[in-house]
Design a protein around this motif. Structure first.
Motif, PDB file in Angstrom:
ATOM      1  N   LEU A 194       0.725  -1.080  -0.020  1.00  0.00           N
ATOM      2  CA  LEU A 194       0.048   0.057  -0.005  1.00  0.00           C
ATOM      3  C   LEU A 194       0.728   1.258  -0.035  1.00  0.00           C
ATOM      4  O   LEU A 194       1.935   1.479   0.801  1.00  0.00           O
ATOM      5  CB  LEU A 194      -0.899   0.052   1.265  1.00  0.00           C
ATOM      6  N   THR A 195       0.628   2.169  -0.979  1.00  0.00           N
ATOM      7  CA  THR A 195       1.419   3.502  -0.869  1.00  0.00           C
ATOM      8  C   THR A 195       0.389   4.732  -0.909  1.00  0.00           C
ATOM      9  O   THR A 195      -0.881   4.556  -0.981  1.00  0.00           O
ATOM     10  CB  THR A 195       2.197   3.561  -2.317  1.00  0.00           C
ATOM     11  N   ALA A 196       1.055   5.799  -1.043  1.00  0.00           N
ATOM     12  CA  ALA A 196       0.202   7.015  -1.042  1.00  0.00           C
ATOM     13  C   ALA A 196      -0.914   7.136  -2.382  1.00  0.00           C
ATOM     14  O   ALA A 196      -1.762   7.648  -2.312  1.00  0.00           O
ATOM     15  CB  ALA A 196       1.069   8.226  -1.237  1.00  0.00           C
ATOM     16  N   ALA A 197      -0.465   6.359  -3.465  1.00  0.00           N
ATOM     17  CA  ALA A 197      -1.112   6.126  -4.515  1.00  0.00           C
ATOM     18  C   ALA A 197      -2.689   5.630  -4.360  1.00  0.00           C
ATOM     19  O   ALA A 197      -3.524   5.910  -5.018  1.00  0.00           O
ATOM     20  CB  ALA A 197      -0.439   5.267  -5.791  1.00  0.00           C
ATOM     21  N   ASP A 198      -2.508   4.642  -3.447  1.00  0.00           N
ATOM     22  CA  ASP A 198      -3.809   3.842  -3.216  1.00  0.00           C
ATOM     23  C   ASP A 198      -4.816   4.906  -2.287  1.00  0.00           C
ATOM     24  O   ASP A 198      -5.798   5.075  -2.707  1.00  0.00           O
ATOM     25  CB  ASP A 198      -3.613   2.643  -2.320  1.00  0.00           C
ATOM     26  N   VAL A 199      -4.233   5.653  -1.583  1.00  0.00           N
ATOM     27  CA  VAL A 199      -5.149   6.680  -0.669  1.00  0.00           C
ATOM     28  C   VAL A 199      -5.708   7.649  -1.951  1.00  0.00           C
ATOM     29  O   VAL A 199      -7.060   7.729  -1.725  1.00  0.00           O
ATOM     30  CB  VAL A 199      -4.351   7.395   0.188  1.00  0.00           C
ATOM     31  N   HIS A 240     -10.723  -1.268   5.396  1.00  0.00           N
ATOM     32  CA  HIS A 240      -9.428  -1.037   6.210  1.00  0.00           C
ATOM     33  C   HIS A 240      -9.709   0.087   7.217  1.00  0.00           C
ATOM     34  O   HIS A 240     -10.336   1.129   6.929  1.00  0.00           O
ATOM     35  CB  HIS A 240      -8.251  -0.706   5.269  1.00  0.00           C
ATOM     36  N   PRO A 241      -9.512  -0.233   8.723  1.00  0.00           N
ATOM     37  CA  PRO A 241      -9.722   0.984   9.662  1.00  0.00           C
ATOM     38  C   PRO A 241      -9.473   2.287   9.230  1.00  0.00           C
ATOM     39  O   PRO A 241     -10.161   3.292   9.675  1.00  0.00           O
ATOM     40  CB  PRO A 241      -9.221   0.328  10.861  1.00  0.00           C
ATOM     41  N   ALA A 242      -8.073   2.433   8.708  1.00  0.00           N
ATOM     42  CA  ALA A 242      -7.435   3.741   8.676  1.00  0.00           C
ATOM     43  C   ALA A 242      -8.253   4.472   7.340  1.00  0.00           C
ATOM     44  O   ALA A 242      -8.267   5.571   7.203  1.00  0.00           O
ATOM     45  CB  ALA A 242      -6.017   3.497   8.009  1.00  0.00           C
ATOM     46  N   PHE A 243      -8.984   3.825   6.444  1.00  0.00           N
ATOM     47  CA  PHE A 243      -9.624   4.281   5.287  1.00  0.00           C
ATOM     48  C   PHE A 243     -11.232   4.309   5.848  1.00  0.00           C
ATOM     49  O   PHE A 243     -11.588   5.719   5.800  1.00  0.00           O
ATOM     50  CB  PHE A 243      -9.601   3.273   4.107  1.00  0.00           C
ATOM     51  N   GLY A 244     -11.967   3.523   6.003  1.00  0.00           N
ATOM     52  CA  GLY A 244     -13.473   3.468   6.080  1.00  0.00           C
ATOM     53  C   GLY A 244     -13.932   4.323   7.234  1.00  0.00           C
ATOM     54  O   GLY A 244     -14.779   4.721   7.341  1.00  0.00           O
TER      55      GLY A 244
END
Length: 295
Positions: A194-199, A240-244
Motif C-alpha cells: 500500500l502506498t500514497a497512490a492507493d489513498v 480497512h480501519p484507516a480508510f473506512g
C-alpha cells in the motif's frame, strides 16, 4: 477575461523541514490539522494520518461537512487566516496545517501536507512514498484529478449524448480501464504494498460514487461500474480501519447538495458501492466544530 479567484492558488505553502534550521520542523504536538472529511483533500489527509499512526503526534480538528462562512470557508479557521495574513481577502478554507507555537498557518496546500506527514513525521505505518515510486505516484494523482474527477464532472455537466459528453466519458472509462488492468493482477495500484497512490485512488473512487455519479445517465454509470477489480479494491480498502472510519457519506452528500447547481440524472439512483456495508463502524460521530479529535 475574469480575474483569478483567490482560491485558485493556495495562499500558504510552508513546509516541514528536517531539523531546527528549517523553522518549521517536526515536533510532537506542535502542529494541528484542520480537516473536513466531506472534502476529498481532507479525507485523503485523514486516511494518511491514520495509516502513519500520528494520533499522538499531530492532533486533528474536524470541521463541518459544508463550509459555514459567508462566501465559503469556515468560521473556525478565520482567526488563523487573519493571524497569518492581515485582512486576508479569501475564504478561510480547509485543509490547513497550523503551528501552535506561532498561531499561524503553515500550509493550506494538500499535496505538500500529505508529503510532509509521510516524510517528516514518519510514524509506524507503511512507507507511503517508497524510493523510486514518486513519479508514478504523482502520475496517478494527475490521472485521478484530470482523467477521472474532471472528466466525470464535465461529462455530467455537458448533458447526455453530445460529442463533448462522449469525449469526456471516454477519457473517464480509459482511466478506469488502466486501473482495472493494474488491479486485476495485484492487490494495490503499485503492486503488493500500500502506498500514497492507493489513498489518492480510493478517495477518487469515493468521490465518483458519492458526487459525480449524480449527474450521469444510467448507461454511463453502468459502464463505469463494469470494472470489477476497481470496485472490489474500493470496497476492500473501505473495510480497512484507516480508510473506512473516516468515510462520511452523509457529510459528502450535504456538502455536494449545498453548492451543486447541476441537474440530477438517472445515474443518481445507481450507487456502485454500498459504502455503509463495507466500512468499519464509527465509535463516535465526527465532530462538527473546532473540537480536536484524533482520526
Amino acid at each position: 477575461m475574469s480575474a483569478t479567484p483567490p482560491t485558485a492558488v493556495p495562499a500558504f505553502r510552508g513546509r516541514i523541514g528536517r531539523d531546527v534550521r528549517s523553522g518549521h520542523y517536526a515536533v510532537p504536538r506542535r502542529y494541528q490539522l484542520h480537516l473536513s472529511l466531506s472534502c476529498s483533500s481532507g479525507l485523503q489527509i485523514a486516511v494518511t494520518h491514520s495509516l502513519l499512526g500520528l494520533a499522538d503526534v499531530l492532533p486533528v480538528t474536524l470541521l463541518p461537512a459544508a463550509p459555514d462562512a459567508p462566501g465559503g470557508g469556515y468560521t473556525a479557521l478565520r482567526p488563523l487566516y487573519e493571524a497569518s495574513s492581515h485582512q486576508y481577502p479569501g475564504p478561510a478554507s480547509a485543509p490547513v496545517l497550523s503551528d501552535g507555537w506561532t498561531g499561524r498557518i503553515v500550509s493550506s496546500h494538500a499535496p505538500d501536507i500529505l508529503h510532509d506527514l509521510a516524510l517528516r513525521f514518519g510514524g509506524n505505518g507503511p512507507e507511503l512514498y517508497p524510493q523510486g515510486a514518486r513519479e508514478e505516484i504523482e502520475a496517478l494523482a494527475r490521472l485521478c484529478a484530470l482523467d477521472v474527477n474532471e472528466a466525470a464532472q464535465r461529462a455530467g455537466t455537458l448533458g447526455i449524448g453530445g460529442a463533448s459528453h462522449e469525449t469526456y466519458l471516454a477519457t473517464l472509462l480509459a482511466a478506469l480501464g488502466g486501473l482495472e488492468q493494474r488491479l486485476s493482477g495485484q492487490e494495490y495500484v503499485l503492486g503488493g504494498e500500500l502506498t500514497a497512490a492507493d489513498v489518492g485512488v480510493w478517495v477518487t473512487l469515493v468521490q465518483f460514487d458519492t458526487v459525480h455519479r449524480w449527474h450521469l445517465d444510467a448507461a454511463a454509470v453502468n459502464r463505469v461500474a463494469a470494472h470489477p477489480a476497481v470496485w472490489a479494491y474500493a470496497q476492500r480498502l473501505a473495510a480497512h480501519p484507516a480508510f473506512g472510519c473516516h468515510l462520511d457519506t452523509d457529510g459528502i452528500a450535504r456538502r455536494h447538495h449545498a453548492h451543486c447547481r447541476g441537474l440530477e440524472a438517472a445515474g443518481a439512483a445507481m450507487q456502485i458501492v454500498d459504502w455503509s456495508a463495507c466500512t468499519p463502524r464509527r465509535t463516535t460521530a465526527p465532530a462538527q466544530g473546532p473540537t480536536a479529535r484524533q482520526p
